[in-house]
Structures are given as C-alpha cells and as structure tokens.
Design an enzyme around this catalytic site. Structure first.
Site, PDB file in Angstrom:
ATOM      1  CB  ALA A 115      56.557  67.134  61.397  1.00  0.00           C
ATOM      2  N   PRO A 116      54.504  66.176  59.113  1.00  0.00           N
ATOM      3  CG  PRO A 116      52.196  66.493  59.343  1.00  0.00           C
ATOM      4  CD  PRO A 116      53.430  66.110  60.111  1.00  0.00           C
TER       5      PRO A 116
ATOM      6  CB  ALA B 102      59.647  64.557  57.162  1.00  0.00           C
ATOM      7  NE  ARG B 103      56.310  65.782  51.166  1.00  0.00           N
ATOM      8  CZ  ARG B 103      56.392  64.467  50.996  1.00  0.00           C
ATOM      9  NH1 ARG B 103      57.468  63.813  51.361  1.00  0.00           N
ATOM     10  NH2 ARG B 103      55.403  63.789  50.434  1.00  0.00           N
TER      11      ARG B 103
ATOM     12  CB  ILE C 273      57.430  57.421  59.528  1.00  0.00           C
ATOM     13  CG1 ILE C 273      56.780  56.840  58.270  1.00  0.00           C
ATOM     14  CG2 ILE C 273      58.951  57.519  59.352  1.00  0.00           C
ATOM     15  CD1 ILE C 273      56.881  57.701  57.022  1.00  0.00           C
TER      16      ILE C 273
ATOM     17  CD  GLU D  13      62.377  66.326  47.444  1.00  0.00           C
ATOM     18  OE1 GLU D  13      63.141  66.228  48.410  1.00  0.00           O
ATOM     19  OE2 GLU D  13      61.503  65.479  47.170  1.00  0.00           O
TER      20      GLU D  13
ATOM     21  CG  ASP E 197      52.893  64.107  67.115  1.00  0.00           C
ATOM     22  OD1 ASP E 197      51.875  64.806  66.987  1.00  0.00           O
ATOM     23  OD2 ASP E 197      53.313  63.368  66.212  1.00  0.00           O
TER      24      ASP E 197
HETATM   25  C1  COI Z   1      55.503  60.245  50.561  1.00  0.00           C
HETATM   26  O1  COI Z   1      54.873  59.185  50.544  1.00  0.00           O
HETATM   27  O2  COI Z   1      54.994  61.278  51.047  1.00  0.00           O
HETATM   28  C2  COI Z   1      56.853  60.279  50.008  1.00  0.00           C
HETATM   29  O3  COI Z   1      57.605  61.136  50.381  1.00  0.00           O
HETATM   30  C3  COI Z   1      57.247  59.270  48.964  1.00  0.00           C
HETATM   31  C4  COI Z   1      57.055  59.798  47.581  1.00  0.00           C
HETATM   32  C5  COI Z   1      58.167  60.637  47.107  1.00  0.00           C
HETATM   33  C6  COI Z   1      56.862  58.678  46.566  1.00  0.00           C
END
Ligand code: COI
Length: 327
Positions: free
Chosen positions: A202-203, A230-231, A153, A260, A172
């Site tokens: 980033a993850p 991302a998160r 991404i 969330e 990275d």
């Molecule tokens: C993911 O693929 O990690 C996402 O964030 C999408 C998910 C909420 C369906």
C-alpha cells in the site's frame, strides 16, 4: 529545457545521458541530495528530478524563485514531497511507475526466505553450524498469503504467487476484476485474521500510517509472517518488535523501516546507526532486513530515469501526463 537531477548514482548516469538525448532535455547531474544550501545553484534549470529525500515548502519556495516549474520524483512513492505547497506555487509534480517485477520478484524472494528461515540458515552456515535445529520451514502451497494493496506491484506479487498453489487473499479499496481471477478480495479484517503471511503493497498516506499496529497484530494468527517492501510508515515498529518478542509474530522480512531515510544507502560499518529499533530488529532471529533494495534492478532504474525525464518534458510543455500528481 534543462533538468537538474539530484542524488544521481553511478548506475543512473548512462540512463540520464541516453534519455536526456531521446527527449531533447539537457540534464545537469548532481550526486548531492537537494537542500536549502544548494537551492541557489540551479544552473538555469526549469525542472528537477529527485528521489526520496524530503522536498518541503521552504525548498519548493526557493526553487520557485529560481524558475523551477516542474518537480519529478523518480520513485513511485511521493510522500516525501509537499505537493500542496507545490500546487499553491503553481509547480507541477509527478512520480514514476517502473517495472513492478523489480519489487514483486524481491517480495516473493523475501516470502520464501522468511518461510524457509533462510536468515538463520545463512548466518549459521557462516559459523559452520550445519544443524537442523529450529530451521524447519513450511511449504507455501499449504499457506494462506494476504496481499494488502493490489496496485501494479501487489497484483504482480499475486500473479507470481499463483504458481505456488497457495490460497491468496487480497485487500484494496479499489478491486480489480482481473485480480479476482487469481485471488479472493476480502475485508482487511479477514485478511489479517486468516493469513499465515501478510505482505504490504500500500502507499504511504495519512490513512495507511501504522495500519499494522498493536490492535491489528493482536487479530493475526499466532506465528504470522510479515513482509514489507512498501513503506516503513505502514508498520508501527514498536508494536512489531513487541509482537516478535512475544512470539505472536513468527518472522518478518523488511526491506523498508520507519526512519530509514537517514541511514539506508550509506555505509555505517564503523559508526553507530543511532536507530535502536533497526538494531533490535537486525539482531532478532527470524527477522530479515534489507536496505530498501527491492526496486533496484537494471530495468527499474532505466524506467525511473526515462519516465522522470518524460514527465518533466510533459510538465514543462503542459502536456497531459499520466504520472502528474493531482491533489
Ligand atoms: C519507490 O519508488 O517508491 C521506492 O521505494 C524506490 C526508491 C527508494 C528509489
């Protein structure tokens, strides 16, 4: 082979039907999310497909007893699954990868919206305020954009941004040669200090938890724009709110937010969301919030379902799978 797919939305049904047939897997679709309450209704399935709802040790233990041998999450992120518990119980786990254009296109849209103050412009238009006060934007070509994380991404975001003629910094732990043709890899410190816009790709891991916090915000340029598709866990939300209040952070575009999960994808029109930070951010001018929809395109949903089914098949047949999570 029989797959129990949880949290199945209407838009996913046709893909489960098509790809179930293609890979010779019988699919049982359930609207509900997985829980201990429904863990004893496995209908003879030997693998499950989930999205972002928590899959903890107790649930995995129940699934193990019911004969589940593989868990696939049709998401890129897999921080909601206790992979260690699954490993201990001999259950394989996989995630998916899907068209990175889904999230990358959306990220560029959010960057443009934030830079051009589109949240404010659109809200004002709704109340027939057509003035120019406080809505002057900037041109991307004059800005430096920092991209944190150059997985599929992040790398696609960089390639999209290239056309705008801006300076692009990337960070990275694992640098990619072909990304170096489009962006300059720098230390995280340099990226934080010198970017006008910072976008996160980033993850969510123990190491990346609150990577954007009071200290990192203090290092940033005044008026920095933060974008997160991302998160939520990457940003200390309280620190972000403080940054916005003081003006240190000029704007933010957030498709994800801490905590969330219990709210997004549900309708809270007439109900208190009981999430103060979300309420504060949603009412801060200059903040654009969307409910984790960056992934949501026809292509991405098709990929999510296809790769989830394919991984289940590979997992059950013991075939090497690129998406199998190795811990
Ligand atoms: C993911 O693929 O990690 C996402 O964030 C999408 C998910 C909420 C369906």
């Amino acid at each position: 082979m029989k797959l129990l797919a949880y949290s199945v939305r209407e838009d996913e049904r046709k893909f489960f039907e098509v790809y179930g047939k293609k890979y010779g897997i019988e699919v049982v679709m359930k609207k509900e999310a997985p829980s201990l309450a429904n863990a004893d209704h496995m209908e003879g399935c030997n693998c499950v497909s989930v999205i972002t709802t928590p899959v903890n040790r107790d649930l995995i233990c129940q699934w193990k007893k019911a004969g589940i041998r593989h868990i696939s999450t049709r998401t890129v992120g897999f921080d909601h699954i206790d992979c260690e518990a699954a490993k201990e119980m001999g259950i394989t786990v996989s995630n998916v990868s899907y068209s990175p254009y889904s999230v990358a296109d959306y990220t560029v849209m959010l960057i443009l919206m934030a830079v051009r103050k589109m949240g404010i412009i659109m809200k004002r238009y709704m109340v027939q305020d057509f003035g120019l006060k406080d809505v002057q934007g900037r041109e991307i070509r004059n800005l430096t954009i920092g991209v944190v994380g150059t997985g599929k991404i992040g790398e696609t975001v960089i390639s999209h941004l290239k056309g705008f003629g801006c300076k692009i910094y990337a960070y990275d732990l694992y640098e990619k040669d072909h990304v170096k043709d489009m962006a300059e890899y720098v230390s995280l410190e340099t990226l934080l200090q010198q970017s006008d816009i910072i976008t996160l790709h980033a993850p969510s891991t123990r190491e990346s938890y609150h990577m954007i916090n009071r200290d990192s915000i203090a290092q940033m340029k005044d008026g920095v724009i933060l974008v997160n598709t991302a998160r939520g866990s990457l940003i200390d939300t309280e620190a972000l709110i403080e940054g916005l209040e003081s003006g240190k952070v000029g704007a933010a575009a957030l498709d994800v937010l801490e905590d969330e999960q219990r709210i997004y994808y549900k309708d809270y029109k007439s109900t208190n969301i009981h999430h103060r930070q979300m309420a504060v951010l949603a009412n801060t001018p200059g903040v654009i919030m969307t409910p984790h929809t960056a992934f949501f395109t026809d292509q991405a949903v098709s990929d999510m379902v296809e790769y989830s089914i394919r991984s289940c098949k590979n997992g059950l047949e013991g075939i090497e799978d690129p998406f199998q999570i190795k811990i």
